[in-house]
Design an enzyme around this catalytic site. Structure first.
Site, PDB file in Angstrom:
ATOM      1  N   ARG A 153       1.086  -1.704  -0.092  1.00 14.08           N
ATOM      2  CA  ARG A 153       0.039   0.301  -0.339  1.00 14.08           C
ATOM      3  C   ARG A 153       0.579   0.885  -0.306  1.00 14.08           C
ATOM      4  O   ARG A 153       0.505   2.242   0.267  1.00 14.08           O
ATOM      5  CB  ARG A 153      -0.747   0.091   1.301  1.00 14.08           C
ATOM      6  CG  ARG A 153      -2.075  -1.221   1.305  1.00 14.08           C
ATOM      7  CD  ARG A 153      -2.781  -0.860   2.596  1.00 14.08           C
ATOM      8  NE  ARG A 153      -3.843  -2.280   2.244  1.00 14.08           N
ATOM      9  CZ  ARG A 153      -4.017  -3.158   2.718  1.00 14.08           C
ATOM     10  NH1 ARG A 153      -2.325  -3.341   3.410  1.00 14.08           N
ATOM     11  NH2 ARG A 153      -4.666  -4.231   2.886  1.00 14.08           N
ATOM     12  N   LYS A 159       2.303  10.912 -11.607  1.00 17.07           N
ATOM     13  CA  LYS A 159       1.588  11.340 -12.218  1.00 17.07           C
ATOM     14  C   LYS A 159       2.955   9.653 -12.243  1.00 17.07           C
ATOM     15  O   LYS A 159       3.304   9.481 -12.593  1.00 17.07           O
ATOM     16  CB  LYS A 159       1.388  11.529 -13.482  1.00 17.07           C
ATOM     17  CG  LYS A 159       0.371  12.100 -13.456  1.00 17.07           C
ATOM     18  CD  LYS A 159      -0.360  12.320 -14.594  1.00 17.07           C
ATOM     19  CE  LYS A 159      -1.575  13.363 -15.005  1.00 17.07           C
ATOM     20  NZ  LYS A 159      -1.766  13.593 -15.790  1.00 17.07           N
ATOM     21  N   GLU A 170       9.697  18.353 -24.819  1.00 19.10           N
ATOM     22  CA  GLU A 170       8.439  19.150 -23.549  1.00 19.10           C
ATOM     23  C   GLU A 170       8.961  20.580 -23.335  1.00 19.10           C
ATOM     24  O   GLU A 170       8.760  21.171 -22.321  1.00 19.10           O
ATOM     25  CB  GLU A 170       8.480  17.752 -22.765  1.00 19.10           C
ATOM     26  CG  GLU A 170       8.149  16.648 -22.693  1.00 19.10           C
ATOM     27  CD  GLU A 170       6.376  16.795 -22.602  1.00 19.10           C
ATOM     28  OE1 GLU A 170       5.563  17.319 -22.489  1.00 19.10           O
ATOM     29  OE2 GLU A 170       5.933  15.731 -23.405  1.00 19.10           O
ATOM     30  N   LYS A 215       6.873  23.385 -15.037  1.00 23.18           N
ATOM     31  CA  LYS A 215       5.648  22.158 -13.981  1.00 23.18           C
ATOM     32  C   LYS A 215       5.293  21.958 -12.584  1.00 23.18           C
ATOM     33  O   LYS A 215       4.114  21.562 -12.228  1.00 23.18           O
ATOM     34  CB  LYS A 215       6.621  20.792 -14.981  1.00 23.18           C
ATOM     35  CG  LYS A 215       5.857  19.820 -14.259  1.00 23.18           C
ATOM     36  CD  LYS A 215       5.549  18.781 -15.498  1.00 23.18           C
ATOM     37  CE  LYS A 215       4.425  17.418 -14.660  1.00 23.18           C
ATOM     38  NZ  LYS A 215       4.547  16.184 -15.041  1.00 23.18           N
ATOM     39  N   GLU A 272      -5.515  17.365 -12.104  1.00 25.07           N
ATOM     40  CA  GLU A 272      -5.676  17.705 -12.761  1.00 25.07           C
ATOM     41  C   GLU A 272      -6.971  17.861 -13.292  1.00 25.07           C
ATOM     42  O   GLU A 272      -8.115  17.487 -14.297  1.00 25.07           O
ATOM     43  CB  GLU A 272      -5.826  16.204 -13.938  1.00 25.07           C
ATOM     44  CG  GLU A 272      -5.669  16.735 -15.174  1.00 25.07           C
ATOM     45  CD  GLU A 272      -4.424  16.211 -16.646  1.00 25.07           C
ATOM     46  OE1 GLU A 272      -3.923  15.628 -16.233  1.00 25.07           O
ATOM     47  OE2 GLU A 272      -5.132  16.435 -17.870  1.00 25.07           O
ATOM     48  N   ARG A 299      -3.752  22.021 -14.951  1.00 22.27           N
ATOM     49  CA  ARG A 299      -2.563  21.165 -15.556  1.00 22.27           C
ATOM     50  C   ARG A 299      -3.691  20.792 -16.590  1.00 22.27           C
ATOM     51  O   ARG A 299      -1.913  19.927 -17.315  1.00 22.27           O
ATOM     52  CB  ARG A 299      -2.549  19.571 -14.494  1.00 22.27           C
ATOM     53  CG  ARG A 299      -1.999  19.000 -14.284  1.00 22.27           C
ATOM     54  CD  ARG A 299      -1.302  17.885 -12.991  1.00 22.27           C
ATOM     55  NE  ARG A 299      -0.200  16.808 -13.719  1.00 22.27           N
ATOM     56  CZ  ARG A 299       0.514  16.234 -13.122  1.00 22.27           C
ATOM     57  NH1 ARG A 299       0.100  16.561 -11.949  1.00 22.27           N
ATOM     58  NH2 ARG A 299       1.025  15.519 -13.278  1.00 22.27           N
ATOM     59  N   ASN A 313      -1.832  19.162 -21.134  1.00 23.15           N
ATOM     60  CA  ASN A 313      -1.561  18.287 -22.538  1.00 23.15           C
ATOM     61  C   ASN A 313      -1.357  19.452 -24.631  1.00 23.15           C
ATOM     62  O   ASN A 313      -1.714  19.398 -24.860  1.00 23.15           O
ATOM     63  CB  ASN A 313      -3.115  18.244 -22.377  1.00 23.15           C
ATOM     64  CG  ASN A 313      -3.717  17.454 -21.039  1.00 23.15           C
ATOM     65  OD1 ASN A 313      -2.189  16.612 -21.090  1.00 23.15           O
ATOM     66  ND2 ASN A 313      -4.339  17.314 -21.073  1.00 23.15           N
ATOM     67  N   HIS A 365      -0.988  17.900 -27.184  1.00 21.81           N
ATOM     68  CA  HIS A 365      -1.166  16.395 -27.435  1.00 21.81           C
ATOM     69  C   HIS A 365      -2.451  15.705 -27.956  1.00 21.81           C
ATOM     70  O   HIS A 365      -2.268  14.284 -27.752  1.00 21.81           O
ATOM     71  CB  HIS A 365      -0.412  16.261 -25.613  1.00 21.81           C
ATOM     72  CG  HIS A 365       0.331  16.342 -24.761  1.00 21.81           C
ATOM     73  ND1 HIS A 365       1.480  17.050 -24.922  1.00 21.81           N
ATOM     74  CD2 HIS A 365       1.126  15.372 -24.052  1.00 21.81           C
ATOM     75  CE1 HIS A 365       2.580  16.869 -24.124  1.00 21.81           C
ATOM     76  NE2 HIS A 365       2.445  15.579 -23.853  1.00 21.81           N
ATOM     77  N   HIS A 422      -0.744  13.006 -29.257  1.00 22.22           N
ATOM     78  CA  HIS A 422      -0.863  11.536 -28.723  1.00 22.22           C
ATOM     79  C   HIS A 422      -1.321  10.430 -29.966  1.00 22.22           C
ATOM     80  O   HIS A 422      -1.431   9.281 -30.265  1.00 22.22           O
ATOM     81  CB  HIS A 422      -2.015  11.050 -27.948  1.00 22.22           C
ATOM     82  CG  HIS A 422      -1.800  11.823 -26.460  1.00 22.22           C
ATOM     83  ND1 HIS A 422      -1.909  12.335 -25.492  1.00 22.22           N
ATOM     84  CD2 HIS A 422       0.343  11.220 -25.935  1.00 22.22           C
ATOM     85  CE1 HIS A 422      -1.180  11.797 -24.236  1.00 22.22           C
ATOM     86  NE2 HIS A 422       0.167  11.611 -24.560  1.00 22.22           N
ATOM     87  N   HIS A 456       6.957   9.778 -28.051  1.00 21.35           N
ATOM     88  CA  HIS A 456       6.418  10.992 -27.583  1.00 21.35           C
ATOM     89  C   HIS A 456       6.771  12.161 -27.934  1.00 21.35           C
ATOM     90  O   HIS A 456       5.513  12.889 -28.507  1.00 21.35           O
ATOM     91  CB  HIS A 456       6.649  10.751 -26.368  1.00 21.35           C
ATOM     92  CG  HIS A 456       5.545  11.393 -26.089  1.00 21.35           C
ATOM     93  ND1 HIS A 456       3.987  11.061 -25.368  1.00 21.35           N
ATOM     94  CD2 HIS A 456       5.565  12.503 -24.549  1.00 21.35           C
ATOM     95  CE1 HIS A 456       3.746  12.302 -25.062  1.00 21.35           C
ATOM     96  NE2 HIS A 456       4.535  13.476 -24.491  1.00 21.35           N
TER      97      HIS A 456
END
Ligand SMILES: NC(=O)c1ccc[n+]([C@@H]2O[C@H](COP(=O)([O-])OP(=O)(O)OC[C@H]3O[C@@H](n4cnc5c(N)ncnc54)[C@H](O)[C@@H]3O)[C@@H](O)[C@H]2O)c1
Ligand SMILES: [Zn+2]
Length: 362
Positions: free
Chosen positions: A118, A139, A181, A221, A231, A235, A239, A242, A246, A259
């Protein structure tokens, strides 16, 4: 250089510099002494390229788990394999994980740390330029056969140690990927910095320039993530580029294009949407395309995919409401906003993008 990130669970430092690995570990020795076991997760390429350096700098004993390279490590099977390894090594709630690698290692290691018993503490030691993005913000994720990054958690590291010596062995294509990025972070924050970046040829970039850019990118960031860790609002600005990027990455099949290469093409698409809003000039977009060309981005990649193919992924990615997609656009450099765009317009911009690339690169 040190940047503090304030997260809900705790604050942590991101330290950046050349050759700082050993001293950074020593500086957190009181934390590390609490660990009954130290497990380093990495992938084969990284271990081959930087394992000797890493070992020579580590002041304490550890075990290593080497996962498949890159995206192949972010599977359920590998997630289980790491847990099995931890159990076999008799790890407990007091054990520590070190994510030694790029975004793929960081995402997997972070999710393992979030779930083993956990939750156990973990440390990020990034080895790619892109990881200035992925190692900050909490993330973590693995992939599902039905889509990328679908299974994960928000889980913050104890510290991020960014020793830029690690970047010396990074393949050219990964430099291109990570710099996307960096450019994104500049567009979201600072026009002057962006213009400096657009003058770059990556092969002439100095270590000092790169370190400065990484630190600036991390600051952008961190400050966005601090305002909105999970998000719900700002946030989403991260994107930028993206949605279309993506879609291209997914259409190509993950791993064919990186990417960042896809995000850069997504940024051109975003700029063309901004031209429609009259917030960005065609001259700027053209300058941006020239910058990408100079740095060998695969601008012909789009030739292999139709808008119909990309559309499927865009809809899936963003759960389109009533046939509209949300895009992050720029009011001007440093000032992002969200705009809903219908699919007809999306198609028109896709055509414009293909035309513009041919015109500028002719
Ligand atoms: N968590 C987040 O917020 C976040 C943000 C962006 C991206 N990501 C994830 O990050 C991943 C991409 O990260 P990445 O671009 O760092 O890719 P990566 O981790 O796959 O690394 C790219 C390649 O470079 C190799 N490599 C890494 N460091 C090296 C070094 N120093 N020398 C030689 N080779 C090296 C790796 O083995 C790999 O083959 C994706 O899975 C993406 O989903 C996560
Ligand atoms: Zn990205």
């Amino acid at each position: 250089m040190k940047i503090q990130v304030r997260a809900n669970s705790h604050s942590y430092d991101v330290v950046i510099g050349k050759g700082i690995l050993r001293q950074s570990f020593e500086s957190i020795s009181s934390l590390m002494e609490k660990a009954d076991q130290l497990i380093v997760l990495t992938d084969q390429n990284i271990w081959n390229a930087q394992g000797d350096y890493f070992s020579s700098q580590m002041p304490m004993p550890y075990d290593v788990f080497i996962m498949p390279n890159g995206e192949a490590g972010k599977t359920f099977a590998n997630f289980e394999a790491v847990h099995t390894f931890l159990l076999e090594k008799n790890c407990t709630r007091k054990s520590f994980i070190i994510a030694f690698g790029g975004g793929a290692v960081g995402d997997l290691a972070g999710f393992v740390a979030a779930t083993f018993m956990r939750g156990i503490p973990f440390i990020q030691v990034p080895t790619t330029i892109l990881a200035h993005d992925s190692a900050v913000g909490g993330k973590t994720a693995i992939n599902h056969p039905l889509g990328k990054n679908l299974i994960g958690a928000f889980y913050q590291p104890q510290i991020v140690i960014y020793d830029t010596n690690m970047l010396s062995t990074l393949p050219e294509v990964e430099i291109r990927s990570g710099m996307a990025e960096v450019v994104k972070h500049a567009m979201l924050s600072d026009e002057k910095w962006l213009h400096e970046l657009l003058q770059l040829s990556y092969d002439k970039m100095t270590d000092e320039q790169l370190s400065t850019y990484l630190a600036k990118g991390i600051q952008v960031k961190a400050s966005i993530v601090e305002q909105d860790e999970t998000e719900q609002s700002v946030r989403m600005f991260l994107n930028l580029g993206h949605t279309y990027g993506h879609a291209l990455e997914a259409a190509a099949g993950y791993g064919k294009l990186t990417h960042g290469e896809c995000v850069m093409i997504g940024i051109i698409y975003m700029l063309l949407l901004c031209e429609e809003e009259e917030t960005i000039s065609p001259e700027f977009t053209n300058e941006f395309i020239q910058f990408l060309y100079r740095n060998s981005y695969p601008l012909d990649a789009l030739d292999d995919y139709s808008f119909e193919q990309l559309k499927q992924y865009m809809i899936k990615d963003k759960k389109a409401d009533y046939g509209e997609l949300q895009f992050v656009l720029l009011q001007k450099m440093g000032v992002p906003f969200i705009k809903k765009v219908d699919l007809e317009m999306c198609e028109r911009i896709d055509q414009l993008l293909r035309q513009r690339l041919t015109e500028v690169l002719r």
